[in-house]
Motif scaffolding. Structure first.
Motif, PDB file in Angstrom:
ATOM      1  N   HIS A 148       0.805  -1.214   0.000  1.00 39.46           N
ATOM      2  CA  HIS A 148       0.000   0.000   0.000  1.00 39.46           C
ATOM      3  C   HIS A 148       0.842   1.270   0.000  1.00 39.46           C
ATOM      4  CE1 HIS A 148      -3.424  -2.597   0.558  1.00 39.46           C
ATOM      5  NE2 HIS A 148      -2.766  -3.196   1.525  1.00 39.46           N
ATOM      6  N   VAL A 149       2.129   1.142  -0.251  1.00 42.89           N
ATOM      7  CA  VAL A 149       2.946   2.330  -0.444  1.00 42.89           C
ATOM      8  C   VAL A 149       2.582   2.928  -1.797  1.00 42.89           C
ATOM      9  CG1 VAL A 149       5.285   3.264  -0.649  1.00 42.89           C
ATOM     10  CG2 VAL A 149       4.827   1.396   0.953  1.00 42.89           C
ATOM     11  N   ASP A 152       3.106  -0.645  -6.772  1.00 41.34           N
ATOM     12  CA  ASP A 152       2.784   0.736  -7.123  1.00 41.34           C
ATOM     13  C   ASP A 152       3.986   1.661  -6.969  1.00 41.34           C
ATOM     14  OD1 ASP A 152       0.112   0.262  -7.764  1.00 41.34           O
ATOM     15  OD2 ASP A 152      -0.510   0.404  -5.677  1.00 41.34           O
ATOM     16  N   ALA A 153       4.748   1.444  -5.910  1.00 35.33           N
ATOM     17  CA  ALA A 153       5.801   2.390  -5.555  1.00 35.33           C
ATOM     18  C   ALA A 153       7.171   2.023  -6.091  1.00 35.33           C
ATOM     19  CB  ALA A 153       5.873   2.507  -4.028  1.00 35.33           C
ATOM     20  N   ALA A 154       7.375   0.785  -6.529  1.00 37.81           N
ATOM     21  CA  ALA A 154       8.722   0.297  -6.825  1.00 37.81           C
ATOM     22  C   ALA A 154       9.479   1.191  -7.797  1.00 37.81           C
ATOM     23  CB  ALA A 154       8.645  -1.135  -7.366  1.00 37.81           C
ATOM     24  N   VAL A 193      -4.759   2.374  -1.962  1.00 37.87           N
ATOM     25  CA  VAL A 193      -4.053   1.956  -3.163  1.00 37.87           C
ATOM     26  C   VAL A 193      -4.871   2.293  -4.391  1.00 37.87           C
ATOM     27  CG1 VAL A 193      -3.073  -0.004  -4.392  1.00 37.87           C
ATOM     28  CG2 VAL A 193      -2.883   0.146  -1.912  1.00 37.87           C
ATOM     29  N   GLU A 194      -6.171   2.050  -4.316  1.00 36.55           N
ATOM     30  CA  GLU A 194      -7.020   2.391  -5.445  1.00 36.55           C
ATOM     31  C   GLU A 194      -6.978   3.898  -5.692  1.00 36.55           C
ATOM     32  OE1 GLU A 194      -8.355   0.190  -7.421  1.00 36.55           O
ATOM     33  OE2 GLU A 194      -7.372  -1.282  -6.169  1.00 36.55           O
ATOM     34  N   ALA A 195      -6.949   4.696  -4.612  1.00 40.46           N
ATOM     35  CA  ALA A 195      -6.873   6.143  -4.772  1.00 40.46           C
ATOM     36  C   ALA A 195      -5.588   6.534  -5.466  1.00 40.46           C
ATOM     37  CB  ALA A 195      -6.970   6.823  -3.410  1.00 40.46           C
ATOM     38  N   ALA A 196      -4.521   5.826  -5.139  1.00 38.83           N
ATOM     39  CA  ALA A 196      -3.229   6.141  -5.745  1.00 38.83           C
ATOM     40  C   ALA A 196      -3.236   5.851  -7.231  1.00 38.83           C
ATOM     41  CB  ALA A 196      -2.116   5.346  -5.065  1.00 38.83           C
ATOM     42  N   LYS A 197      -4.144   4.971  -7.669  1.00 42.36           N
ATOM     43  CA  LYS A 197      -4.171   4.597  -9.082  1.00 42.36           C
ATOM     44  C   LYS A 197      -5.172   5.420  -9.885  1.00 42.36           C
ATOM     45  CE  LYS A 197      -2.534  -0.114  -8.715  1.00 42.36           C
ATOM     46  NZ  LYS A 197      -2.716  -1.488  -9.146  1.00 42.36           N
ATOM     47  N   THR A 198      -5.885   6.326  -9.211  1.00 50.57           N
ATOM     48  CA  THR A 198      -6.872   7.126  -9.913  1.00 50.57           C
ATOM     49  C   THR A 198      -6.198   8.033 -10.919  1.00 50.57           C
ATOM     50  OG1 THR A 198      -8.288   7.106  -7.961  1.00 50.57           O
ATOM     51  CG2 THR A 198      -8.718   8.819  -9.609  1.00 50.57           C
TER      52      THR A 198
END
Length: 432
Positions: A113-114, A241-243, A398-403
């Motif tokens: 979730h980062v 997501d963060a890598a 995480v979903e918010a980060a992908k918006t």
């Protein structure tokens, strides 16, 4: 074990003579039980963490943590853009070793979730680069472990051979790892000071109003050593997501020679955690652990595409979905990449929303059917950890980060807002 916080608070006065204790509370809830721990409040307002280990393994970890924190002199700490816990003292509690350190307040977040983008991910990359830039004298002066690139390579070769000798490693993984070990290009790196295996929860954040979430502290120093810098980036296989942003920030912040194979070695080290778990079970003669590790390795092998038989050809692609469940491997299985203390010092489950934190924890040998089914997909990395329902509010950050950002918004600002949203799903560790 299961000593009360008040019993542990009394031990603080032995480690810190003259201390006036005015309060105590649990440091972890629903942890792995390897340490008794508590937060102790002193009359001067300071908050200290005390951990007690009753067996040889936990006592060694606490001794190593104490040695590492004392090795971080004022000069070394001044070189870091974040705080490391201050060593306060040690004592004995019955037959256990007790370590008292400063408590670092702040947010934490699990790997899956980062969020990507400016803020958390970039700050983590810069923080890892800062550790790797510390002078080797910090480690050598304290008599801590130092390994050259060839020594690291030899250690990996032994692990692969030992795991293969059990007969439970899929042949394609054995081939993959052995080809990687023999690829000279992967092992042309300069050893550095490392945490010896950072995890996402090694980093403590605060939210800067202008720059977004930033690392303000790093915990879990007990494996401080000189070795492969990739060891502190292996956890990114569980942070899809963060890598990319962490790696990019690390490269930008590092003052070391570029290492083109860094991400590939980090991926390999992540995969090899399953092999360590297998060898751990073999050493203990635990068929349940061996069977669990073998199932994980089979799922990992199934996640490889046909043309990804070797790390050299894959260059780090094709196994993300299998590695989503890397956190299923208990940290006590790691040898040389042991990162168990951070889950006792700052247990992520303490910082989850209440409805999540109260849910029963999964067992190390739980049924693999659901996870294996998810691994069988070849469509790319999962956004979950493999242990939470996709409908859980825990996945919402995480979903918010992908918006996708709107046409009239700055993508960097959108990513920063997503980072804030993710981090604020966790409560401040010092406020409970």
């Amino acid at each position: 074990m299961a000593r009360s916080p008040f019993t542990l608070a009394a031990a603080v006065t032995a480690a810190l003579p003259g201390a006036e204790v005015v309060g105590a509370r649990p440091l972890t809830a629903d942890g792995d039980g390897r340490f008794d721990s508590a937060v102790v409040t002193l009359a001067d307002g300071r908050e200290l963490a005390i951990r007690v280990g009753d067996d040889d393994e936990t006592s060694r970890e606490l001794a190593a943590e104490a040695l590492a924190l004392r090795a971080l002199t004022a000069g070394a700490r001044a070189m870091l853009p974040f705080r490391a816990p201050e060593y306060v003292g040690e004592t004995r509690l019955a037959d256990g070793r007790a370590l008292v350190t400063e408590l670092l307040p702040g947010f934490q977040i699990e790997a899956a979730h980062v969020p990507r983008g400016r803020g958390a991910a970039s700050s983590v990359g810069a923080s890892i680069a800062a550790v790797h830039s510390l002078p080797a004298s910090v480690v050598r002066g304290a008599g801590l472990t130092a390994r050259s690139a060839e020594e690291v390579r030899a250690e990996i070769r032994r692990l692969v051979d030992r795991a293969a000798a059990t007969g439970r490693v899929p042949a394609r993984l054995t081939v993959r790892w052995r080809e990687a070990v023999e690829d000279d290009d992967l092992w042309r790196f300069e050893s550095a000071v490392t945490l010896g295996g950072a995890k996402a929860t090694s980093f403590v954040f605060e939210d800067d109003p202008e720059r977004g979430p930033e690392v303000v502290g790093v915990v879990d120093w007990h494996a401080l050593s000189i070795g492969d810098p990739a060891v502190d980036l292996a956890w990114l296989s569980s942070a899809p997501d963060a890598a990319g942003d962490v790696h990019a920030s690390y490269a930008e912040s590092s003052d070391r020679a570029p290492d083109a194979a860094l991400a590939v070695r980090a991926r390999m080290l992540a995969e090899l955690e399953f092999a360590r778990w297998l060898v751990h079970g073999e050493v203990l003669r635990r068929t349940d652990i061996v069977d669990d590790a073998a199932a994980l390795l089979e799922a990992l092998a199934d996640g490889l595409r046909e043309n990804d038989l070797s790390v050299i050809a894959a260059r780090g692609e094709g196994v993300d979905s299998a590695l989503d469940a890397l956190d299923r491997v208990p940290e006590t299985a790691a040898a040389g990449i042991d990162t168990s203390m951070h889950t006792d010092a700052y247990n992520p489950s303490d910082l989850l929303p209440e409805e999540i934190a109260d849910a029963p924890a999964g067992d190390a040998t739980e049924d693999l059917s659901d996870v294996a089914a998810a691994w069988g997909e070849d469509s790319g990395p999962s956004t979950g950890s493999g242990t939470e329902s996709s409908e859980s509010s825990f996945a919402e950050p995480v979903e918010a980060a992908k918006t996708e950002p709107s046409d009239d918004s700055d993508p960097a600002d959108e990513a920063q807002r997503a980072a804030r949203a993710a981090l604020h799903r966790w409560t401040n560790s010092s406020s409970e």
